[in-house]
Motif scaffolding. Structure first.
Motif, PDB file in Angstrom:
ATOM      1  N   ALA A  25      18.624 -16.337   2.204  1.00  0.00           N
ATOM      2  CA  ALA A  25      19.992 -15.852   2.382  1.00  0.00           C
ATOM      3  C   ALA A  25      20.102 -14.355   2.136  1.00  0.00           C
ATOM      4  CB  ALA A  25      20.928 -16.603   1.439  1.00  0.00           C
ATOM      5  N   ALA A  26      19.212 -13.817   1.283  1.00  0.00           N
ATOM      6  CA  ALA A  26      19.269 -12.391   0.964  1.00  0.00           C
ATOM      7  C   ALA A  26      18.658 -11.513   2.055  1.00  0.00           C
ATOM      8  CB  ALA A  26      18.560 -12.126  -0.356  1.00  0.00           C
ATOM      9  N   LEU A  27      17.914 -12.089   2.998  1.00  0.00           N
ATOM     10  CA  LEU A  27      17.240 -11.298   4.024  1.00  0.00           C
ATOM     11  C   LEU A  27      18.194 -10.444   4.875  1.00  0.00           C
ATOM     12  CD1 LEU A  27      14.475 -13.769   5.272  1.00  0.00           C
ATOM     13  CD2 LEU A  27      14.178 -11.719   3.876  1.00  0.00           C
ATOM     14  N   PRO A  28      19.402 -10.943   5.244  1.00  0.00           N
ATOM     15  CA  PRO A  28      20.290 -10.091   6.044  1.00  0.00           C
ATOM     16  C   PRO A  28      20.722  -8.793   5.364  1.00  0.00           C
ATOM     17  CG  PRO A  28      20.972 -12.377   6.198  1.00  0.00           C
ATOM     18  CD  PRO A  28      19.930 -12.308   5.119  1.00  0.00           C
ATOM     19  N   LEU A  29      20.527  -8.713   4.035  1.00  0.00           N
ATOM     20  CA  LEU A  29      20.862  -7.481   3.325  1.00  0.00           C
ATOM     21  C   LEU A  29      19.874  -6.359   3.630  1.00  0.00           C
ATOM     22  CD1 LEU A  29      21.791  -8.961  -0.180  1.00  0.00           C
ATOM     23  CD2 LEU A  29      23.340  -8.334   1.684  1.00  0.00           C
ATOM     24  N   ILE A  30      18.706  -6.708   4.160  1.00  0.00           N
ATOM     25  CA  ILE A  30      17.713  -5.706   4.529  1.00  0.00           C
ATOM     26  C   ILE A  30      18.093  -5.129   5.892  1.00  0.00           C
ATOM     27  CG2 ILE A  30      15.272  -5.304   5.030  1.00  0.00           C
ATOM     28  CD1 ILE A  30      14.645  -7.745   3.287  1.00  0.00           C
ATOM     29  N   PRO A  31      18.251  -3.808   6.006  1.00  0.00           N
ATOM     30  CA  PRO A  31      18.675  -3.216   7.291  1.00  0.00           C
ATOM     31  C   PRO A  31      17.782  -3.659   8.448  1.00  0.00           C
ATOM     32  CG  PRO A  31      18.710  -1.559   5.546  1.00  0.00           C
ATOM     33  CD  PRO A  31      18.085  -2.790   4.958  1.00  0.00           C
ATOM     34  N   GLY A  32      18.428  -4.161   9.490  1.00  0.00           N
ATOM     35  CA  GLY A  32      17.722  -4.569  10.694  1.00  0.00           C
ATOM     36  C   GLY A  32      17.158  -5.971  10.654  1.00  0.00           C
ATOM     37  N   ALA A  33      17.170  -6.611   9.464  1.00  0.00           N
ATOM     38  CA  ALA A  33      16.550  -7.936   9.352  1.00  0.00           C
ATOM     39  C   ALA A  33      17.303  -8.990  10.146  1.00  0.00           C
ATOM     40  CB  ALA A  33      16.465  -8.355   7.885  1.00  0.00           C
ATOM     41  N   SER A  34      18.624  -8.797  10.326  1.00  0.00           N
ATOM     42  CA  SER A  34      19.405  -9.818  11.035  1.00  0.00           C
ATOM     43  C   SER A  34      19.020  -9.919  12.506  1.00  0.00           C
ATOM     44  CB  SER A  34      20.903  -9.514  10.910  1.00  0.00           C
ATOM     45  OG  SER A  34      21.203  -8.258  11.476  1.00  0.00           O
ATOM     46  N   MET A  35      18.238  -8.961  13.006  1.00  0.00           N
ATOM     47  CA  MET A  35      17.781  -9.029  14.397  1.00  0.00           C
ATOM     48  C   MET A  35      16.597  -9.977  14.553  1.00  0.00           C
ATOM     49  SD  MET A  35      19.958  -7.109  15.792  1.00  0.00           S
ATOM     50  CE  MET A  35      19.247  -6.990  17.436  1.00  0.00           C
ATOM     51  N   LEU A  36      15.976 -10.339  13.433  1.00  0.00           N
ATOM     52  CA  LEU A  36      14.846 -11.260  13.509  1.00  0.00           C
ATOM     53  C   LEU A  36      15.349 -12.664  13.820  1.00  0.00           C
ATOM     54  CD1 LEU A  36      12.868  -9.964  10.388  1.00  0.00           C
ATOM     55  CD2 LEU A  36      12.369  -9.514  12.804  1.00  0.00           C
ATOM     56  N   PRO A  37      14.650 -13.436  14.638  1.00  0.00           N
ATOM     57  CA  PRO A  37      15.155 -14.726  15.090  1.00  0.00           C
ATOM     58  C   PRO A  37      15.309 -15.776  13.992  1.00  0.00           C
ATOM     59  CG  PRO A  37      12.873 -14.410  15.782  1.00  0.00           C
ATOM     60  CD  PRO A  37      13.345 -13.093  15.253  1.00  0.00           C
ATOM     61  N   PHE A  38      14.587 -15.638  12.880  1.00  0.00           N
ATOM     62  CA  PHE A  38      14.663 -16.630  11.816  1.00  0.00           C
ATOM     63  C   PHE A  38      15.643 -16.243  10.715  1.00  0.00           C
ATOM     64  CE2 PHE A  38      11.188 -13.695  10.952  1.00  0.00           C
ATOM     65  CZ  PHE A  38      11.449 -13.290   9.662  1.00  0.00           C
ATOM     66  N   VAL A  39      16.379 -15.129  10.890  1.00  0.00           N
ATOM     67  CA  VAL A  39      17.318 -14.646   9.889  1.00  0.00           C
ATOM     68  C   VAL A  39      18.739 -14.826  10.393  1.00  0.00           C
ATOM     69  CG1 VAL A  39      18.094 -12.657   8.547  1.00  0.00           C
ATOM     70  CG2 VAL A  39      15.649 -12.993   8.985  1.00  0.00           C
ATOM     71  N   ALA A  40      19.603 -15.427   9.567  1.00  0.00           N
ATOM     72  CA  ALA A  40      20.992 -15.636   9.947  1.00  0.00           C
ATOM     73  C   ALA A  40      21.733 -14.308   9.985  1.00  0.00           C
ATOM     74  CB  ALA A  40      21.663 -16.579   8.951  1.00  0.00           C
ATOM     75  N   GLY A  41      22.828 -14.261  10.768  1.00  0.00           N
ATOM     76  CA  GLY A  41      23.697 -13.102  10.749  1.00  0.00           C
ATOM     77  C   GLY A  41      23.720 -12.285  12.010  1.00  0.00           C
ATOM     78  N   ALA A  42      23.151 -12.793  13.091  1.00  0.00           N
ATOM     79  CA  ALA A  42      23.108 -12.009  14.328  1.00  0.00           C
ATOM     80  C   ALA A  42      24.367 -12.161  15.171  1.00  0.00           C
ATOM     81  CB  ALA A  42      21.884 -12.418  15.155  1.00  0.00           C
ATOM     82  N   ALA A  99      19.914 -19.471  13.597  1.00  0.00           N
ATOM     83  CA  ALA A  99      20.954 -19.546  14.616  1.00  0.00           C
ATOM     84  C   ALA A  99      22.355 -19.361  14.042  1.00  0.00           C
ATOM     85  CB  ALA A  99      20.881 -20.901  15.339  1.00  0.00           C
ATOM     86  N   PHE A 100      22.460 -19.290  12.701  1.00  0.00           N
ATOM     87  CA  PHE A 100      23.791 -19.172  12.099  1.00  0.00           C
ATOM     88  C   PHE A 100      24.311 -17.749  12.271  1.00  0.00           C
ATOM     89  CE2 PHE A 100      27.087 -19.705   8.875  1.00  0.00           C
ATOM     90  CZ  PHE A 100      27.471 -21.015   9.123  1.00  0.00           C
ATOM     91  N   PRO A 101      25.578 -17.580  12.690  1.00  0.00           N
ATOM     92  CA  PRO A 101      26.057 -16.242  13.045  1.00  0.00           C
ATOM     93  C   PRO A 101      26.386 -15.340  11.865  1.00  0.00           C
ATOM     94  CG  PRO A 101      27.795 -17.842  13.366  1.00  0.00           C
ATOM     95  CD  PRO A 101      26.557 -18.628  13.029  1.00  0.00           C
ATOM     96  N   PHE A 102      26.560 -15.880  10.663  1.00  0.00           N
ATOM     97  CA  PHE A 102      26.973 -15.082   9.506  1.00  0.00           C
ATOM     98  C   PHE A 102      25.915 -15.177   8.410  1.00  0.00           C
ATOM     99  CE2 PHE A 102      31.018 -17.230  10.994  1.00  0.00           C
ATOM    100  CZ  PHE A 102      31.396 -16.197  11.828  1.00  0.00           C
ATOM    101  N   GLY A 103      25.677 -14.060   7.736  1.00  0.00           N
ATOM    102  CA  GLY A 103      24.832 -14.114   6.559  1.00  0.00           C
ATOM    103  C   GLY A 103      25.555 -14.828   5.429  1.00  0.00           C
ATOM    104  N   ALA A 104      24.825 -15.613   4.637  1.00  0.00           N
ATOM    105  CA  ALA A 104      25.468 -16.391   3.570  1.00  0.00           C
ATOM    106  C   ALA A 104      25.997 -15.499   2.451  1.00  0.00           C
ATOM    107  CB  ALA A 104      24.476 -17.409   3.003  1.00  0.00           C
ATOM    108  N   VAL A 105      25.299 -14.399   2.157  1.00  0.00           N
ATOM    109  CA  VAL A 105      25.749 -13.491   1.101  1.00  0.00           C
ATOM    110  C   VAL A 105      27.029 -12.795   1.561  1.00  0.00           C
ATOM    111  CG1 VAL A 105      25.184 -11.456  -0.261  1.00  0.00           C
ATOM    112  CG2 VAL A 105      23.414 -13.151   0.242  1.00  0.00           C
ATOM    113  N   GLY A 106      28.050 -12.858   0.729  1.00  0.00           N
ATOM    114  CA  GLY A 106      29.327 -12.234   1.060  1.00  0.00           C
ATOM    115  C   GLY A 106      30.372 -13.204   1.577  1.00  0.00           C
TER     116      GLY A 106
END
Length: 297
Positions: A25-42, A99-106
Motif C-alpha cells: 500500500a505504501a508503494l504509491p507514495l514513491i514518485p512514479g511508482a503508480s505507473m507500474l502495473p502491480f501498484v494501485a493508484g493509476a 488494477a485498483f484506481p486509488f492508493g490505499a494510503v490517504g
C-alpha cells in the motif's frame, strides 16, 4: 454465494497477510511508482472483482484479545465488529491490487454499516465474500463502498458496508447526508468517560491486523499529517457496541459515521439513548468523533 454483478471471482486459499499488504500500500507514495502495473493508484474504474475466502475459523486467543481491547464480555458469540476484522485482509487485498484506481494510503473511512442477521458462534465455520460498489461523487472527492458478507452454508448471517473517501475535486451534485431524527449527538445524555492510552492503536492493530501508520505511533502519524497517533475508527465503533452489549438484540443493524479523529492519548465522552449513540470531545459536546444508531434487523 452471490458475487458482485458481472464480476470476476478470485478464491483465496487463506487470509492475506496484512503486513505485506501495508508494504504494498505504501508503494504509491514513491514518485512514479503508480505507473507500474502491480501498484494501485493509476486511476480508472474500480475493478469488478469479488474475493472469496471459505472455511473461516475463529482463533479463540485472537477473539479473547479482541474482546479485551474493545471491552466486550468474553463469550462464545462473536461481536459483529470482530467479523469485520476477519474480512479486513480481503479489503486490503482489493485496495492494493494493481488494477485498483486509488492508493490505499490517504483514504478516509467515512462510514460503516453492519447487519448481524443472527449471532455467529465461535465454533462455527463461515465463508467470506468481499467486493466493491461503483464510485460515487462526494463534496470532498469521490467515495466507494466495500461490501462484505459472511455465510454459514447458504445462510447469510452477517453483512458489512464500509464507505471510503478519496479526497480530491468535489462534486456540487453529490448527495448530502440526511440528518438523523431525534436529538442531535451533542444532546444525547452522557454515559461514560473513556480514557484512551497512547498504545491503544498498537494494541488494537495487533489483534485486528490494521497496522496503518496513523494509528501506530506519533512519529509515523506526523509523517502523514496528524499531530499524534489516532484511534482506529473500527475500534471506536466496537467500543460503543461493547458499552451497549447488554441491550443488543440477536439481529440488528449498527450504522456509524466517523466525524473527526480521536488523538492518542486522550479522553472522550460516550453518550447514548434509545438506540442512538455518539462519542464526543470530553470538554465540548458539539465536537463529535462518531455518531451512530442501532436498530433491530
Amino acid at each position: 454465494m452471490a458475487a458482485a454483478p458481472n464480476s470476476t471471482v478470485r478464491r483465496l486459499s487463506g487470509p492475506p497477510g496484512t503486513l505485506g499488504l501495508y508494504a504494498k500500500a505504501a508503494l504509491p507514495l514513491i514518485p512514479g511508482a503508480s505507473m507500474l502495473p502491480f501498484v494501485a493508484g493509476a486511476g480508472g474504474k474500480l475493478p469488478r472483482t469479488t474475493l472469496t475466502l471459505d472455511g473461516v475459523r475463529t482463533d479463540r486467543d485472537q477473539l479473547a484479545s479482541y474482546d479485551r481491547v474493545c471491552g466486550f464480555t468474553l463469550r462464545d458469540e462473536l461481536p459483529s465488529t470482530f467479523v469485520h476484522v476477519q474480512a479486513f485482509p480481503l479489503h486490503m487485498a482489493l485496495m492494493t491490487d494493481g488494477a485498483f484506481p486509488f492508493g490505499a494510503v490517504g483514504l478516509v473511512h467515512l462510514r460503516n454499516r453492519i447487519t448481524q442477521f443472527r449471532p455467529l458462534r465461535a465454533d462455527e465455520t463461515y465463508d467470506l465474500r468481499v467486493h466493491t460498489m461503483p464510485v460515487q461523487p462526494h463534496a470532498k472527492g469521490k467515495t466507494f463502498t466495500i461490501v462484505s458478507e459472511a455465510r454459514v452454508g447458504d445462510e447469510l448471517v452477517w453483512q458489512d458496508a464500509s464507505t471510503m473517501l478519496r479526497r480530491g475535486k468535489g462534486s456540487k451534485d453529490a448527495e448530502r447526508p440526511k440528518p438523523q431524527g431525534g436529538p442531535a449527538p451533542s444532546e444525547l445524555p452522557f454515559v461514560a468517560l473513556w480514557k484512551l492510552g497512547e498504545d491503544l492503536g498498537r494494541r488494537y492493530g495487533a489483534v485486528s491486523g490494521d497496522r496503518n501508520p496513523i494509528h501506530m505511533h506519533a512519529y509515523s502519524a506526523k509523517l502523514l499529517g496528524f499531530p499524534r497517533a489516532i484511534a482506529h475508527g473500527m475500534w471506536t465503533k466496537a467500543r460503543c457496541l461493547a458499552a451497549l452489549e447488554s441491550t443488543l438484540p440477536d439481529a440488528y443493524t449498527v450504522d456509524v459515521t466517523f466525524k473527526r479523529p480521536i488523538l492518542l492519548p486522550g479522553k472522550v465522552a460516550f453518550a447514548a439513548e434509545d438506540g442512538r449513540f455518539a462519542v464526543r470531545n470530553r470538554k465540548d459536546d458539539t465536537k463529535i468523533h462518531l455518531e451512530g444508531t442501532v436498530t433491530a434487523a
